[in-house]
Write an enzyme that holds these catalytic residues in place. Sequence first.
Site, mmCIF file in Angstrom:
data_model
loop_
_atom_site.group_PDB
_atom_site.id
_atom_site.type_symbol
_atom_site.label_atom_id
_atom_site.label_comp_id
_atom_site.label_asym_id
_atom_site.label_seq_id
_atom_site.Cartn_x
_atom_site.Cartn_y
_atom_site.Cartn_z
ATOM 1 N N ASP A 1 49.413 -29.930 28.775
ATOM 2 C CA ASP A 1 50.185 -30.820 29.337
ATOM 3 C C ASP A 1 51.836 -29.996 28.955
ATOM 4 O O ASP A 1 52.714 -30.123 30.045
ATOM 5 C CB ASP A 1 50.518 -32.079 28.742
ATOM 6 N N ALA A 2 51.909 -29.139 28.097
ATOM 7 C CA ALA A 2 52.963 -28.615 27.546
ATOM 8 C C ALA A 2 53.419 -27.361 28.858
ATOM 9 O O ALA A 2 54.478 -27.112 29.175
ATOM 10 C CB ALA A 2 52.827 -27.916 26.357
#
Length: 85
Positions: free
Chosen positions: A60-61
């Site tokens: 997700d980062a």
Amino acid sequence: MEQVISFVALAAGLIIGLGAIGACIGIGVMGSKYLESAARQPELMNELQTKMFLLAGLIDAAFIIGTGIALWFATANPFLGQLAK
């Protein structure tokens, strides 16, 4: 000049869209492998769960960083100054 701005909008859309698709596929594959491995060896479920959530955060980062870069290009494009000269 207007054509360059439209290409920037297209590139920003591709960065966000392809990043979202990649993140969704990655988390889906990782989740299925986690469930498969937890079913095979239930005693390792806690250790695997910790690693799965760490990797989900990293996936997700990467998507969020791509979204930030795309929005930066869409709002304050550093390349437009070079084209004006």
